[in-house]
Design a protein around this motif. Structure first.
Motif, PDB file in Angstrom:
ATOM      1  N   PHE A  40       0.834  -1.204   0.000  1.00 58.25           N
ATOM      2  CA  PHE A  40       0.000   0.000   0.000  1.00 58.25           C
ATOM      3  C   PHE A  40       0.871   1.257   0.000  1.00 58.25           C
ATOM      4  O   PHE A  40       2.079   1.206   0.251  1.00 58.25           O
ATOM      5  CB  PHE A  40      -0.943  -0.005   1.206  1.00 58.25           C
ATOM      6  N   ILE A  41       0.239   2.395  -0.271  1.00 57.45           N
ATOM      7  CA  ILE A  41       0.926   3.690  -0.303  1.00 57.45           C
ATOM      8  C   ILE A  41       0.423   4.544   0.858  1.00 57.45           C
ATOM      9  O   ILE A  41      -0.787   4.669   1.054  1.00 57.45           O
ATOM     10  CB  ILE A  41       0.669   4.427  -1.630  1.00 57.45           C
ATOM     11  N   LEU A  42       1.331   5.120   1.617  1.00 56.82           N
ATOM     12  CA  LEU A  42       0.969   6.017   2.722  1.00 56.82           C
ATOM     13  C   LEU A  42       0.887   7.441   2.178  1.00 56.82           C
ATOM     14  O   LEU A  42       1.897   8.038   1.802  1.00 56.82           O
ATOM     15  CB  LEU A  42       2.006   5.925   3.842  1.00 56.82           C
ATOM     16  N   TYR A  43      -0.334   7.999   2.112  1.00 57.97           N
ATOM     17  CA  TYR A  43      -0.539   9.346   1.587  1.00 57.97           C
ATOM     18  C   TYR A  43      -0.303  10.420   2.645  1.00 57.97           C
ATOM     19  O   TYR A  43       0.180  11.500   2.336  1.00 57.97           O
ATOM     20  CB  TYR A  43      -1.979   9.475   1.053  1.00 57.97           C
ATOM     21  N   ASP A  44      -0.678  10.136   3.873  1.00 60.54           N
ATOM     22  CA  ASP A  44      -0.604  11.181   4.904  1.00 60.54           C
ATOM     23  C   ASP A  44      -0.531  10.536   6.283  1.00 60.54           C
ATOM     24  O   ASP A  44      -1.109   9.471   6.516  1.00 60.54           O
ATOM     25  CB  ASP A  44      -1.837  12.091   4.818  1.00 60.54           C
ATOM     26  N   ALA A  45       0.198  11.182   7.179  1.00 61.93           N
ATOM     27  CA  ALA A  45       0.228  10.806   8.589  1.00 61.93           C
ATOM     28  C   ALA A  45       0.294  12.105   9.387  1.00 61.93           C
ATOM     29  O   ALA A  45       1.319  12.784   9.371  1.00 61.93           O
ATOM     30  CB  ALA A  45       1.424   9.911   8.902  1.00 61.93           C
ATOM     31  N   SER A  46      -0.802  12.481  10.022  1.00 59.03           N
ATOM     32  CA  SER A  46      -0.892  13.775  10.697  1.00 59.03           C
ATOM     33  C   SER A  46      -1.488  13.617  12.087  1.00 59.03           C
ATOM     34  O   SER A  46      -2.460  12.865  12.278  1.00 59.03           O
ATOM     35  CB  SER A  46      -1.768  14.744   9.890  1.00 59.03           C
TER      36      SER A  46
END
Length: 361
Positions: A40-46
């Motif tokens: 999978f691709i990690l788009y955002d971690a906030s």
């Protein structure tokens, strides 16, 4: 292919917490139609609060997105070593694919703030602002907390795109700043929208009639222009950049005193005089921006419009026939046209060979 993994390091405890090793949810349910798979691709971690980290992950085809949250209190208590699924976005619902339209914007974590305007303590909104697909367009929505599966308010709406997600937030004025296309895909205009649940509900219920819109165009969205902006953490100050089609400028603005007039009168912090003088010694082609109808969709019957930039030779004679060079659109998922200040190969061809160039999206 690189496979991401999520880890949280506690400075206080000097401990590394592992979360969702190679996506535990996907491994356990790898045959699910909404599984992301191992790669999978990690788009955002906030961080959405002091204890909650929100993740946005997609599969390789960008058709499925998982929005998940990690609560570090659960990690520390060993209650849970993986994230909690909040919602799933399936791009087949809107016959498209998922684009990474900027990072989400977390609202201030504190519960109140000193408001110098009325010398009172104002309660702050918490939660976050994120981009969602709403009626076929990218728009902004306000989520009251990290675990909310649906937005409290859809902040923007209409037949245009929000580009790059939320840019800044002013907790005193409750204003969110963003760039929108203003109904023209070539333009990039600066807007603000006020977060007020009652105001939005009234405006939508009345179809905008007799109720002032919470959305304000901070730049003149009747013109073809390209703006970008950055904001201080408090949202009080902004660096506003005009990128075309005329000579660019960049200005630092006090957003609490903002007006279009103040933007115009503010000092440009980039030097363009030398470039302006040099351009006068060259035969610069003219550019015209417009939209044209090219017929109807054979299935839906809807009229199809395309955006065009027409580059004309410096001394253009409307009674003369010119060769036409079409610069081909190479999508999908890319935009050929832009009104940013730029002169490249096609403009050189137009000036040197007396050719009309068409950029078409």
């Amino acid at each position: 292919r690189q496979i991401p993994s999520i880890h949280i390091y506690s400075i206080k405890d000097k401990t590394i917490y592992d979360v969702d090793k190679i996506d535990d949810n996907s491994i356990q349910d790898n045959n699910s139609e909404e599984s992301l798979g191992k790669d999978f691709i990690l788009y955002d971690a906030s961080w959405v609060s002091n204890t909650e980290l929100l993740l946005k992950e997609t599969n390789r085809e960008s058709k499925i997105m998982h929005i998940k949250v990690i609560n570090i209190n659960n990690l520390k208590k060993k209650k849970l070593n993986k994230s909690e699924m909040i919602r799933i976005v399936n791009a087949t619902d809107f016959n498209g694919w998922i684009l990474n339209n900027g990072r989400l914007l977390s609202l201030p974590i504190e519960t109140s703030i000193d408001n110098n305007d009325n010398n009172n303590k104002d309660e702050l909104l918490t939660g976050y602002i994120d981009s969602i697909v709403y009626n076929g367009y990218n728009h902004l929505a306000y989520y009251a907390n990290a675990t909310a599966s649906t937005p409290t308010i859809v902040l923007t709406h209409g037949d245009y795109e929000v580009v790059g997600g939320p840019l800044g937030y002013d907790p005193i004025k409750r204003l969110v700043y963003y760039i929108g296309t203003s109904g023209n895909a070539i333009s990039r205009q600066l807007y603000s929208v006020h977060i007020d649940t009652n105001h939005h509900e009234l405006h939508m219920a009345n179809n905008g009639t007799d109720i002032e819109s919470p959305i304000v165009a901070l730049t003149d969205d009747t013109l073809i222009s390209h703006f970008s902006a950055q904001f201080s953490p408090s949202g009080k100050y902004g660096v506003i950049s005009y990128r075309g089609p005329s000579l660019p400028y960049q200005k630092i603005i006090d957003m609490h005193q903002y007006s279009r007039e103040s933007l115009e009168k503010s000092t440009n912090i980039i030097e363009t005089d030398i470039l302006d003088d040099r351009l006068k010694s060259y035969a610069i082609p003219e550019k015209d921006y417009y939209t044209r109808s090219v017929g109807s969709d054979p299935i839906t019957g809807e009229e199809i419009f395309v955006d065009v930039i027409e580059v004309r030779p410096p001394v253009f004679d409307s009674n003369k026939k010119y060769p036409v060079l079409v610069s081909v659109y190479g999508g999908p998922g890319a935009q050929k046209l832009s009104c940013e200040f730029n002169y490249g190969f096609e403009e050189l061809v137009s000036s040197s060979l007396d050719v009309v160039v068409l950029y078409i999206d």
